[in-house]
Design an enzyme around this catalytic site. Sequence first.
Site, PDB file in Angstrom:
ATOM      1  N   CYS A   1      -5.460  -3.087   2.430  1.00  0.00           N
ATOM      2  CA  CYS A   1      -5.185  -2.995   3.866  1.00  0.00           C
ATOM      3  C   CYS A   1      -6.419  -3.077   4.768  1.00  0.00           C
ATOM      4  CB  CYS A   1      -4.383  -1.718   4.138  1.00  0.00           C
ATOM      5  SG  CYS A   1      -3.500  -1.725   5.723  1.00  0.00           S
TER       6      CYS A   1
ATOM      7  N   GLU B   1       0.833  -1.199   0.000  1.00  0.00           N
ATOM      8  CA  GLU B   1       0.000   0.000   0.000  1.00  0.00           C
ATOM      9  C   GLU B   1       0.876   1.261   0.000  1.00  0.00           C
ATOM     10  OE1 GLU B   1      -3.677   1.731   2.718  1.00  0.00           O
ATOM     11  OE2 GLU B   1      -2.154   0.465   3.655  1.00  0.00           O
TER      12      GLU B   1
ATOM     13  N   LYS C   1      -9.632   2.473  -2.418  1.00  0.00           N
ATOM     14  CA  LYS C   1      -9.859   1.870  -1.102  1.00  0.00           C
ATOM     15  C   LYS C   1     -11.191   2.349  -0.511  1.00  0.00           C
ATOM     16  CE  LYS C   1      -7.396   1.445   3.347  1.00  0.00           C
ATOM     17  NZ  LYS C   1      -6.204   1.950   4.072  1.00  0.00           N
TER      18      LYS C   1
END
Length: 223
Positions: free
Chosen positions: A104, A4, A70
Amino acid sequence: MLPEMFSTGFSMKPELLAETMEGETVQWMKRIAEEKKIILTGSVIILEDGNYYNRLIWMLPNGHYGVYDKRHRFAFAGEDEHFSAGSKRLIASAKGWKINLLVCYDLRFPVWARQEQDGGPEYDVLIYVANWPERRVHAWKTLLQARAIENQSYVIGVNRTGKDGNDIYHSGESMVIDAMGEVLYTRKDQEDIYTITLDKAKLDEVRVKLPFLGDADEFQINS
């Protein structure tokens, strides 16, 4: 696969670090994918239409790409105050494999990764690229295995190593896990480049012998 925010480290200063999709990092990804004849992926801080995104880029060797922004922003660190949330998943295809691409903190929210069952499983591999700190690494390892078992898919988690700019230590512990939850690869406290071959026939065998996905609850995700 790269972690990330691989070009900057995890940062809440997108106004200083963000690039556009025409910027240096995306151009580097295009060049490397073409030169090595590979698919290259990782997340980057991107500015688009006045918004900042923690964007995973799935770069093909021909220069075409897909993106996933995300969805779950890490409010504990203020990510929700600096970045806009994505609303759509990206499930890519490569050589007969379907690959679900997440970032994540998405790992903590199982519904976002849940297989839909219309016409069979949506994907065969679930990927998380991350900056997951060592102090919470037990959750990282446990949830990666849980996502593999509950979705009957391979799971790959790619995490950074070392201390970041806030002196927070990351132990890496990137993992490859099969559909039964068995860990096929992991490495702690060291940088590593690792190549693994996944077995589609073995995955199909697990799904046929143990057809658990057919008993799953129906659900709906609202944007």
